[in-house]
Structures are given as C-alpha cells and as structure tokens.
Write an enzyme that holds these catalytic residues in place. Sequence first.
Site, PDB file in Angstrom:
ATOM      1  N   GLY A   9       0.803  -1.221   0.000  1.00  0.00           N
ATOM      2  CA  GLY A   9       0.000   0.000   0.000  1.00  0.00           C
ATOM      3  C   GLY A   9       0.829   1.259   0.000  1.00  0.00           C
ATOM      4  O   GLY A   9       0.675   2.115   0.880  1.00  0.00           O
ATOM      5  N   LYS A 161     -10.775  -4.262  11.456  1.00  0.00           N
ATOM      6  CA  LYS A 161      -9.421  -4.346  12.008  1.00  0.00           C
ATOM      7  C   LYS A 161      -9.297  -5.517  12.983  1.00  0.00           C
ATOM      8  O   LYS A 161      -8.279  -6.224  12.998  1.00  0.00           O
ATOM      9  CB  LYS A 161      -9.054  -3.028  12.709  1.00  0.00           C
ATOM     10  CG  LYS A 161      -8.707  -1.901  11.756  1.00  0.00           C
ATOM     11  CD  LYS A 161      -7.478  -2.236  10.942  1.00  0.00           C
ATOM     12  CE  LYS A 161      -6.994  -1.080  10.106  1.00  0.00           C
ATOM     13  NZ  LYS A 161      -5.821  -1.425   9.271  1.00  0.00           N
TER      14      LYS A 161
END
Length: 348
Positions: A9, A161
């Site tokens: 990323g 998460k």
Amino acid sequence: MNSTVLVTGGTGFIAQHCILALLEAGYRVRTTVRSMTREGEVRQQLNVGGAEPGERLSFVEADLVSDEGWNDAVAGCSYVLHGASPTPTGTQTSEDEWIRPAVDGNLRVLRAARDAGVQRVVLTSAFGAICAGHGDMDRPFDETDWSDLTADNIWPYQKSKTLSERAAWDFIAHEGKGLELTVVNPTAVLGPVLGADYAHSIRLIKNLLEGQPGSPRINSGFVDVRDVADLHVRAMTAPEANGERFLAIAGESLWLSDVAKVLKQRMGDAARNVDTRELPDAVIREGAVKDPTLRGAVPLLGRNLNATSAKAIRMLGWSPRPREEAIVATAESLIRLGLVEGLESTVE
C-alpha cells in the site's frame, strides 16, 4: 542492510513513512500500488519527506482483492510491512465492504510471504482492534485487550481491524509454517503530511484549523507517524518481537478539545480559526439522528480511551516524541502544503 523489504500500500500515509525509515536505515524497498499510474505520486511524496530513492525503491501492481501480483511483490524479500487495508472513505455501504478486503487481504499477503520464504511480516493493525465494545476501564488499554465485537454500536472499521488481525494470528498458528508475525496497533496517527492523500486521522487537525465549531467530548490517543514507522522497523528485526503485539501511543490520551487548545497555544495566528469549546453530548446525539457520519461518535462520548506503550518502550527501546509535537507537526505540514482552507501555503 542489502535486504529487500516489501511495504504494501505505498500510497498510504503510514506506508510512506515506513518507506522513508527503511531507506534511511539502508534497506532496499519494494512497494505495492493498485495502479502503476501512482508511482510518480508516491515518489513525489517521498521527495517531500526528504528521500530520492531512485533504484533502491521499486513498484509492483497488486490489489488486496486479487491474487495477481503478490507473488512478484514478495519474491526475494526478507521482510514484509503490511499496512494496506480499507480505511474510512464514506463510500462503504455494508460491513462486508469493510471486512472482506481486510481479512482476505491479510491472508493473501501472509500466504504469499510464507510461500516466498519471507522471515517476518509486521502487520499494521489498529487501536480499533483493542478498544471497541468495552465499558469504562480502570486501567489503560494494553496489548492483552481485544475489541468485543458482541457489543452494540461497533464501527465497521473497528470490526474489520479486529477480524483481520485475528485472521492473521490464526493463519500463523495453523498455516504459517515458520513465518513470523508481529503486529503494531497505533492509536490516532498524526505527523507530517507528505501530500493530499493522507490518513483519516489527519482530518481532525485539518477540521480544527478550518474552524470546526467546537469538538465532541471524545478522547483519543495520538502518535506521530514517524514514530509508528520507527516501531515497525524495530519490530521487523528484533528477535523478541516475534509473535507479539505492540500498541503505539505517545503519552496519555487527550480529549479533542485539548487538541484544539494545543493548536491554539502553539500555532499562533495559524490557529486563529480553531474553536476550543467542548460540545455537549446532547448536541452530538441530536446531530447523529440526521447525519450518519456522526453516528460512530455517539458510543465514544465521554469514554476515556487511554492506553499504554510500556511494552514497546520496554522490549524494543521505542521512544515516541511528545503528542503535542505530533499535533503541531501535522498542522505545520498541512499549512505548508496548502491543504488548509483559508490559510496561505508556506511552500515557496
């Protein structure tokens, strides 16, 4: 230091500061982007951060939702810093749009890393995998805590998460075949912005500088992105970090109105639009009825979300800069790059 490290990323805020820290430490770095058209943008933002990596930085096109590209991304890498994950954009319409890319993406990266003989993956999780769903705590949150997903009003981001980190630990336990895993759980990440594409936590400072009318009675921990990157690099190579989680917070948590006061005290005329008032809970609750973006704030009203980084400090020698410095660095960089409405850029 000739080892190659994959940072997933590469357009991300934390990822770019991890790349800067790795380059500074002498590593070669490979990073993934969803489209190679963004390579120039990433290099420009790293340049803002003071790096001209040239051939020491390479790019591979890979997306969390596809297997394509990940084998090439991890090939020949000693370590992987994996932080690519969905973040709040306002476009997600279902929990599945948050959770599936996060869980599947983690497993995709871990599988590829295992098969390529990578030594260790450092996963960027979040404080959201630790703090959600709990009542009032009589102690600071630490790495032994996990979010309680059976509680009401769990934000999809926190759920994604939590489930994606748990999936990573389960993979290591049952399918890792010797692959090492370390996890970093940052609180709200502030610090120098490198461009217009930055972490959602930065918007807090931007909104205050632009004259947001008061702050809800919300408490949060804060940490500078440069220290988060430093913690990733420490966790990457320290033998004792294998199999551990590390919570990242600088000092104690702050109420958002206190963040506004720091800006007012430290930023002079640049903070002329900052409103230091604390809004009554009733105002936020009423607003949440009409504004979906406020609904996630309601369960947080009045909750003390203090946490401790004692473990990272003790085990890895981590030493984060003061939270006030992170707040000011964020504001200064936003102004310098012309990203605050109503304030002049200081870039020549």
